[in-house]
Design a protein around this motif. Structure first.
Motif, PDB file in Angstrom:
ATOM      1  N   CYS A  78     -61.530 -34.604  35.507  1.00 44.72           N
ATOM      2  CA  CYS A  78     -61.366 -35.997  35.075  1.00 44.72           C
ATOM      3  C   CYS A  78     -62.602 -36.589  34.399  1.00 44.72           C
ATOM      4  N   THR A  99     -58.582 -32.594  31.078  1.00 46.86           N
ATOM      5  CA  THR A  99     -57.491 -32.355  32.026  1.00 46.86           C
ATOM      6  C   THR A  99     -56.271 -31.777  31.310  1.00 46.86           C
ATOM      7  N   GLU A 151     -47.918 -35.044  36.500  1.00 48.31           N
ATOM      8  CA  GLU A 151     -49.268 -35.311  35.997  1.00 48.31           C
ATOM      9  C   GLU A 151     -49.276 -36.741  35.448  1.00 48.31           C
ATOM     10  N   ARG A 166     -56.190 -38.873  33.152  1.00 47.64           N
ATOM     11  CA  ARG A 166     -55.063 -37.960  33.346  1.00 47.64           C
ATOM     12  C   ARG A 166     -53.915 -38.192  32.372  1.00 47.64           C
ATOM     13  N   ILE A 197     -50.580 -36.713  40.516  1.00 46.12           N
ATOM     14  CA  ILE A 197     -51.438 -37.883  40.355  1.00 46.12           C
ATOM     15  C   ILE A 197     -50.686 -39.128  40.810  1.00 46.12           C
TER      16      ILE A 197
END
Length: 448
Positions: A78, A99, A151, A166, A197
């Motif tokens: 990240c 990412t 994600e 992300r 996430i």
């Protein structure tokens, strides 16, 4: 044989992705070594959730460069995504991957070896709409397997940098999720933890498919899966349909991690969270009806800009009233680049710390009260390892389905199996148990 060493900072998703990146290296014939020893390639998987995450990431990068100045230093994760230039400016960093495009990491290493020019492979994550497949057939830790199902995040809470690190919400193909879940069960895992996430947002970017559908399909199609845990789910994502699936399921555990962040509507509004406390309370009550004995754990941010004593007490009283079973309490820390960092009325550190302590004391009390309900009951535990506080004894520790840590006398061969344990003495951080028996697998094997 070339060697690679990894260091992971931050969350469960990062740890999952490090395992996935290791699979790529393993396929190319690399040997994995300890981060503290000399390796040919160092991969640092960074975190940026707080300014401290950035700082720790930089320290680890420098440590790798000192260990072996001739090694290829590859930084991902990240912090690499949000601040590639800052990382490229550290003398000795060779490759920065954010990412996405982690599958190309080995290509970048080969390119670097030929050209000897630093590579910045970070692109605009906000344009990415496709889930990057990263397979993890097995984990270094052999008891609970994580399975990443999505994600990114579309929420943009005012304290959080993560959407910028992300990207936006993208779900993994359900067939891939089911395929990998079966692979993990076949490798011997009894429990799978669904992670991401913004895990509960799974399917928001799909037509006619959502988290409830995925939970149903996993239970119906994955043979031999004993426990399914959702690593974290927002209250707004606990739909009636999800509650119905949980109600009918035989494998979804009696534990949900539902981040509350604050128990005050006025603070939630400043945080730009998507629910009110009335809604949160109603969801908790519904869940506890369908899952008696449910453990609800949560994250709380204390001392958010402008938080008054009254607002803090709303949070405190809400948590006490609804008997959460454990809290992760964080003092608010300014994350550069987020709206909350620019807000007026930043709270004094001493006030924050004092409130943090009050909530941690409450959390300890609630955890003990929750565990006390199960004293003298026989629960199913998956032993994970030797008891950390006394590794020379014959004590092992593991978790029940409702996330109680239990310590009991056992043997090495019980690790990763489901065993029945009687809780003799409830407590926190762990309960003392007595081994009853190992649950038999033989019946299923005979059925196959």
């Amino acid at each position: 044989m070339a060697s690679v060493a990894f260091h992971t900072l931050g969350c469960k998703v990062n740890h999952y992705e490090t395992e996935a990146i290791w699979q790529l290296f393993k396929a190319e014939g690399y040997e994995r070594t300890d981060f503290e020893s000399t390796a040919d390639v160092y991969v640092i998987n960074t975190c940026t959730v707080t300014n401290t995450g950035d700082k720790k990431s930089r320290q680890v990068i420098r440590r790798a460069i000192r260990k072996n100045p001739d090694a290829v230093i590859c930084v991902t994760g990240c912090y690499a995504q949000t601040s590639p230039a800052e990382i490229m400016a550290i003398p000795g960093v060779d490759i920065v991957v954010g990412t996405q495009d982690r599958v190309k990491m080995l290509e970048f290493i080969e390119q670097y070896k030929t050209e000897r020019q630093p590579i910045n492979a970070v692109g605009n994550i906000m344009k990415n709409r496709v889930y990057e497949e990263l397979d993890v057939p097995a984990f270094t830790d052999r008891t609970r397997a994580s399975l990443k199902i999505q994600e990114g995040c579309n929420n943009f809470c005012t304290f959080c940098i993560i959407p910028w690190a992300r990207g936006l919400m993208r779900s993994r193909d359900p067939e891939e999720v089911i395929r990998q879940a079966q692979q993990l069960v076949d490798a011997g895992y009894k429990e799978i933890v669904l992670t991401g996430i913004h895990t509960g947002g799974y399917g928001e970017d799909m037509k006619d498919y959502n988290l409830a559908s995925l939970l149903r399909d996993l239970e119906a199609q994955v043979k031999g899966l004993k426990r399914l845990r959702i690593s974290s789910i927002e209250a707004s994502q606990i739909t009636d349909e999800v509650i119905d699936v949980i109600d009918k399921s035989n494998i979804i555990v009696r534990h949900l991690h539902i981040p509350i962040q604050s128990g005050s509507n006025t603070v939630l509004k400043r945080m730009r969270r998507k629910y009110t406390m009335e809604f949160f309370a109603e969801r908790l009550e519904r869940l506890k009806e369908v899952l008696p004995g449910l453990a609800v754990t949560s994250d709380v941010i204390v001392g958010f800009p402008g938080e008054t004593e009254e607002e803090f007490m709303e949070t405190y009283n809400f948590i006490k009233k609804h008997q959460f079973s454990e809290l992760h309490v964080f003092p608010y820390s300014k994350r550069t680049g987020t709206p909350a960092a620019r807000m007026e009325d930043q709270i004094d550190e001493e006030v924050k710390n004092e409130r943090v302590h009050r909530l941690i004391t409450l959390s300890d009390q609630l955890a003990k009260e929750y565990a006390a309900q199960f004293e003298n009951e026989v629960l199913e535990v998956i032993p994970e390892e030797k008891f950390k506080e006394d590794p020379d004894s014959d004590l092992y520790e593991g978790y029940t389905d409702n996330y109680l840590k239990v310590v009991f006398k056992g043997t090495e061969d019980m690790i990763g199996k489901i065993v029945k344990v009687k809780i003799n003495k409830a407590g926190y951080p762990y309960n003392e148990g007595q081994f009853v028996r190992v649950l038999e697998d033989s019946i299923e094997k005979a059925a196959i």
